[in-house]
Design a protein around this motif. Structure first.
Motif, PDB file in Angstrom:
ATOM      1  N   ILE A 161     -34.287  -8.699   9.183  1.00 10.47           N
ATOM      2  CA  ILE A 161     -32.877  -8.949   8.863  1.00 10.47           C
ATOM      3  C   ILE A 161     -32.770  -9.738   7.554  1.00 10.47           C
ATOM      4  O   ILE A 161     -33.454 -10.738   7.365  1.00 10.47           O
ATOM      5  CB  ILE A 161     -32.195  -9.734   9.998  1.00 10.47           C
ATOM      6  CG1 ILE A 161     -32.309  -8.955  11.321  1.00 10.47           C
ATOM      7  CG2 ILE A 161     -30.741 -10.007   9.668  1.00 10.47           C
ATOM      8  CD1 ILE A 161     -31.771  -9.707  12.517  1.00 10.47           C
ATOM      9  N   PHE A 162     -31.901  -9.257   6.660  1.00  9.87           N
ATOM     10  CA  PHE A 162     -31.735  -9.976   5.395  1.00  9.87           C
ATOM     11  C   PHE A 162     -30.277 -10.396   5.197  1.00  9.87           C
ATOM     12  O   PHE A 162     -29.358  -9.845   5.792  1.00  9.87           O
ATOM     13  CB  PHE A 162     -32.219  -9.133   4.211  1.00  9.87           C
ATOM     14  CG  PHE A 162     -31.340  -7.962   3.864  1.00  9.87           C
ATOM     15  CD1 PHE A 162     -30.326  -8.075   2.917  1.00  9.87           C
ATOM     16  CD2 PHE A 162     -31.532  -6.715   4.470  1.00  9.87           C
ATOM     17  CE1 PHE A 162     -29.514  -7.000   2.588  1.00  9.87           C
ATOM     18  CE2 PHE A 162     -30.719  -5.628   4.149  1.00  9.87           C
ATOM     19  CZ  PHE A 162     -29.717  -5.766   3.208  1.00  9.87           C
ATOM     20  N   VAL A 194     -32.420  -4.683   7.408  1.00 10.16           N
ATOM     21  CA  VAL A 194     -31.039  -4.447   7.825  1.00 10.16           C
ATOM     22  C   VAL A 194     -30.199  -5.679   7.524  1.00 10.16           C
ATOM     23  O   VAL A 194     -30.631  -6.810   7.764  1.00 10.16           O
ATOM     24  CB  VAL A 194     -30.967  -4.077   9.321  1.00 10.16           C
ATOM     25  CG1 VAL A 194     -31.591  -5.163  10.193  1.00 10.16           C
ATOM     26  CG2 VAL A 194     -29.548  -3.789   9.762  1.00 10.16           C
ATOM     27  N   TYR A 195     -29.019  -5.460   6.968  1.00  3.18           N
ATOM     28  CA  TYR A 195     -28.140  -6.567   6.580  1.00  3.18           C
ATOM     29  C   TYR A 195     -27.612  -7.290   7.809  1.00  3.18           C
ATOM     30  O   TYR A 195     -27.181  -6.668   8.784  1.00  3.18           O
ATOM     31  CB  TYR A 195     -26.989  -6.038   5.731  1.00  3.18           C
ATOM     32  CG  TYR A 195     -25.970  -7.079   5.364  1.00  3.18           C
ATOM     33  CD1 TYR A 195     -26.361  -8.274   4.742  1.00  3.18           C
ATOM     34  CD2 TYR A 195     -24.622  -6.903   5.641  1.00  3.18           C
ATOM     35  CE1 TYR A 195     -25.437  -9.245   4.410  1.00  3.18           C
ATOM     36  CE2 TYR A 195     -23.685  -7.864   5.301  1.00  3.18           C
ATOM     37  CZ  TYR A 195     -24.100  -9.041   4.690  1.00  3.18           C
ATOM     38  OH  TYR A 195     -23.182 -10.019   4.368  1.00  3.18           O
ATOM     39  N   PHE A 227     -44.048  -2.990   2.373  1.00  6.95           N
ATOM     40  CA  PHE A 227     -43.999  -4.439   2.169  1.00  6.95           C
ATOM     41  C   PHE A 227     -44.203  -4.755   0.686  1.00  6.95           C
ATOM     42  O   PHE A 227     -43.463  -5.550   0.090  1.00  6.95           O
ATOM     43  CB  PHE A 227     -45.089  -5.088   3.022  1.00  6.95           C
ATOM     44  CG  PHE A 227     -44.933  -6.568   3.211  1.00  6.95           C
ATOM     45  CD1 PHE A 227     -43.897  -7.282   2.645  1.00  6.95           C
ATOM     46  CD2 PHE A 227     -45.852  -7.271   3.995  1.00  6.95           C
ATOM     47  CE1 PHE A 227     -43.758  -8.652   2.835  1.00  6.95           C
ATOM     48  CE2 PHE A 227     -45.736  -8.642   4.191  1.00  6.95           C
ATOM     49  CZ  PHE A 227     -44.692  -9.334   3.609  1.00  6.95           C
ATOM     50  N   ALA A 228     -45.188  -4.101   0.082  1.00  4.67           N
ATOM     51  CA  ALA A 228     -45.500  -4.356  -1.329  1.00  4.67           C
ATOM     52  C   ALA A 228     -44.318  -4.002  -2.232  1.00  4.67           C
ATOM     53  O   ALA A 228     -44.009  -4.730  -3.185  1.00  4.67           O
ATOM     54  CB  ALA A 228     -46.733  -3.564  -1.748  1.00  4.67           C
ATOM     55  N   SER A 229     -43.646  -2.901  -1.939  1.00  7.49           N
ATOM     56  CA  SER A 229     -42.518  -2.491  -2.780  1.00  7.49           C
ATOM     57  C   SER A 229     -41.349  -3.460  -2.639  1.00  7.49           C
ATOM     58  O   SER A 229     -40.594  -3.677  -3.594  1.00  7.49           O
ATOM     59  CB  SER A 229     -42.069  -1.065  -2.428  1.00  7.49           C
ATOM     60  OG  SER A 229     -41.499  -1.009  -1.137  1.00  7.49           O
ATOM     61  N   LEU A 230     -41.195  -4.060  -1.463  1.00  2.79           N
ATOM     62  CA  LEU A 230     -40.136  -5.047  -1.269  1.00  2.79           C
ATOM     63  C   LEU A 230     -40.420  -6.314  -2.082  1.00  2.79           C
ATOM     64  O   LEU A 230     -39.504  -6.910  -2.656  1.00  2.79           O
ATOM     65  CB  LEU A 230     -40.005  -5.390   0.215  1.00  2.79           C
ATOM     66  CG  LEU A 230     -39.421  -4.278   1.099  1.00  2.79           C
ATOM     67  CD1 LEU A 230     -39.515  -4.666   2.567  1.00  2.79           C
ATOM     68  CD2 LEU A 230     -37.968  -3.984   0.717  1.00  2.79           C
ATOM     69  N   PRO A 308     -24.828   1.248   7.458  1.00  2.71           N
ATOM     70  CA  PRO A 308     -25.658   0.147   6.956  1.00  2.71           C
ATOM     71  C   PRO A 308     -25.590  -0.047   5.446  1.00  2.71           C
ATOM     72  O   PRO A 308     -25.541   0.919   4.689  1.00  2.71           O
ATOM     73  CB  PRO A 308     -27.063   0.550   7.404  1.00  2.71           C
ATOM     74  CG  PRO A 308     -27.016   2.036   7.530  1.00  2.71           C
ATOM     75  CD  PRO A 308     -25.631   2.334   8.037  1.00  2.71           C
ATOM     76  N   GLN A 309     -25.571  -1.301   5.047  1.00  2.00           N
ATOM     77  CA  GLN A 309     -25.542  -1.631   3.628  1.00  2.00           C
ATOM     78  C   GLN A 309     -26.971  -1.707   3.085  1.00  2.00           C
ATOM     79  O   GLN A 309     -27.894  -2.123   3.776  1.00  2.00           O
ATOM     80  CB  GLN A 309     -24.830  -2.968   3.413  1.00  2.00           C
ATOM     81  CG  GLN A 309     -23.379  -2.954   3.864  1.00  2.00           C
ATOM     82  CD  GLN A 309     -22.640  -4.201   3.449  1.00  2.00           C
ATOM     83  OE1 GLN A 309     -22.523  -4.501   2.263  1.00  2.00           O
ATOM     84  NE2 GLN A 309     -22.139  -4.953   4.416  1.00  2.00           N
ATOM     85  N   SER A 310     -27.122  -1.330   1.845  1.00  2.00           N
ATOM     86  CA  SER A 310     -28.444  -1.300   1.229  1.00  2.00           C
ATOM     87  C   SER A 310     -28.870  -2.673   0.723  1.00  2.00           C
ATOM     88  O   SER A 310     -28.037  -3.567   0.515  1.00  2.00           O
ATOM     89  CB  SER A 310     -28.458  -0.314   0.056  1.00  2.00           C
ATOM     90  OG  SER A 310     -27.649  -0.805  -1.007  1.00  2.00           O
ATOM     91  N   ILE A 311     -30.158  -2.820   0.514  1.00  2.00           N
ATOM     92  CA  ILE A 311     -30.709  -4.054  -0.051  1.00  2.00           C
ATOM     93  C   ILE A 311     -30.113  -4.289  -1.432  1.00  2.00           C
ATOM     94  O   ILE A 311     -29.705  -5.398  -1.781  1.00  2.00           O
ATOM     95  CB  ILE A 311     -32.247  -3.949  -0.159  1.00  2.00           C
ATOM     96  CG1 ILE A 311     -32.879  -3.797   1.222  1.00  2.00           C
ATOM     97  CG2 ILE A 311     -32.817  -5.170  -0.882  1.00  2.00           C
ATOM     98  CD1 ILE A 311     -34.352  -3.437   1.177  1.00  2.00           C
TER      99      ILE A 311
END
Length: 335
Positions: A161-162, A194-195, A227-230, A308-311
């Motif tokens: 969750i972000f 997920v927001y 994970f790396a791409s985030l 859902p909203q994007s990062i």
């Protein structure tokens, strides 16, 4: 449909409502007309949530999910229950088994005794009774305890969750601010962030009766990323030129054992930013994304009517503060 007056002045007790996800859930439930009773160990830490509703609509009460009497008292007169209680790492009296398994059982049994069958339990993607991770095992045990007592309960399993107060993007942005290298274990593991606001909407809809009784929903954002791409995304947004060190699981276990030892020897004073546990390393061996079965059966955010909203639409609004000149970036000399 969830909305104003769905709660019609009825009481919903929210366990763990003073936390990161809790503040958004409280706001959504108050908007829908519920009288929100926040049950937490430290009611003083929830006082700031009172303005989320009208005068007297949001209140905090003392309750400890390890103490059945306090849980039962928090449910007095309630029509619905939301359980948000969970921990990412053990510490002191906060043990996975006590909080995520036993705590859930106590809440479920108290709900059954009170005749409350509207219960929404927030768990996590990856909950698995056979997992090598104690976190994942106790999440699954908590789900089982909830459904055993209240078969109509709705289980929500979010991915990472972000949001502005999150412990994911903020953590790595902070590391990039202070260190030239950002270590990553399980670089290829996929997440579907997920927001937090979308998770809160899902909770509100489930409490309003818009979810399938007894169903388990998996909540993820628009896309899955490694994970790396985030981490690379965080570095790009914060404009930090840092090296990402991809560690093997064996190295991760070693690092985790060292940080766990230092945490113990320092009586908990070892910096949280640098802590990692062996249990967390176990979790990183598996993807944390919405399953194909959940998508096919409509047990997702979209199935609940939440887009859902994007990062990219949310994270930059709070990660900017980790840039060298923060919100004044455009005013730098020579910019």
């Amino acid at each position: 449909m969830s909305g104003v007056n769905v709660g019609a002045g009825r009481v919903v007790t929210v366990f763990g409502g003073s936390g990161f996800v809790g503040r958004y859930v409280v706001r959504a439930l108050a908007r829908d007309g519920w009288r929100v009773r926040i049950a937490c160990r430290r009611p003083d830490l929830a006082f700031h949530l009172q303005p989320q509703g009208r005068v007297g609509q949001v209140m905090a009460v003392q309750a400890n999910i390890r103490h059945p009497e306090s849980v039962a008292a928090a449910l007095h007169g309630a029509s619905a229950i939301v359980n948000l209680v969970g921990i990412l790492a053990e510490g002191g009296a906060q043990k996975f088994s006590k909080v995520q398994a036993e705590g859930a059982r106590i809440i479920a049994e108290a709900a059954k005794a009170a005749g409350i069958d509207n219960l929404v339990h927030v768990s996590a993607i990856g909950a698995d009774a056979k997992s090598a991770s104690a976190y994942a095992r106790t999440k699954a045990e908590g789900e089982a305890a909830i459904l055993a007592a209240i078969p109509s309960a709705v289980i929500l399993r979010p991915s990472v969750i972000f949001g502005i107060e999150d412990h994911f993007f903020n953590r790595f942005a902070t590391m990039a601010r202070y260190f030239p290298i950002v270590p990553v274990v399980g670089a290829d593991a996929r997440f579907q962030p997920v927001y937090v606001g979308d998770v809160a909407e899902a909770v509100a809809k489930a409490v309003a009766g818009e979810a399938k009784a007894g169903a388990t929903y998996e909540l993820g954002g628009p896309e899955a990323k490694s994970f790396a791409s985030l981490i690379d995304y965080v570095l790009k947004v914060t404009e930090r030129d840092r090296r990402v060190a991809k560690l093997s699981f064996a190295t991760g276990k070693l690092v985790a054992s060292v940080t766990e030892l230092f945490t113990k020897l320092s009586l908990g004073l070892f910096p949280t930013l640098l802590r990692m546990t062996g249990d967390q390393v176990e979790l990183l061996k598996h993807d944390n994304v919405v399953s194909e079965a959940a998508i096919k059966e409509g047990r997702t955010l979209q199935g609940l009517g939440v887009q859902p909203q994007s990062i990219e639409a949310v994270a930059p609004t709070y990660l900017y503060r980790y840039r060298k000149t923060g919100q004044y970036q455009a005013q730098r000399l020579g910019a």
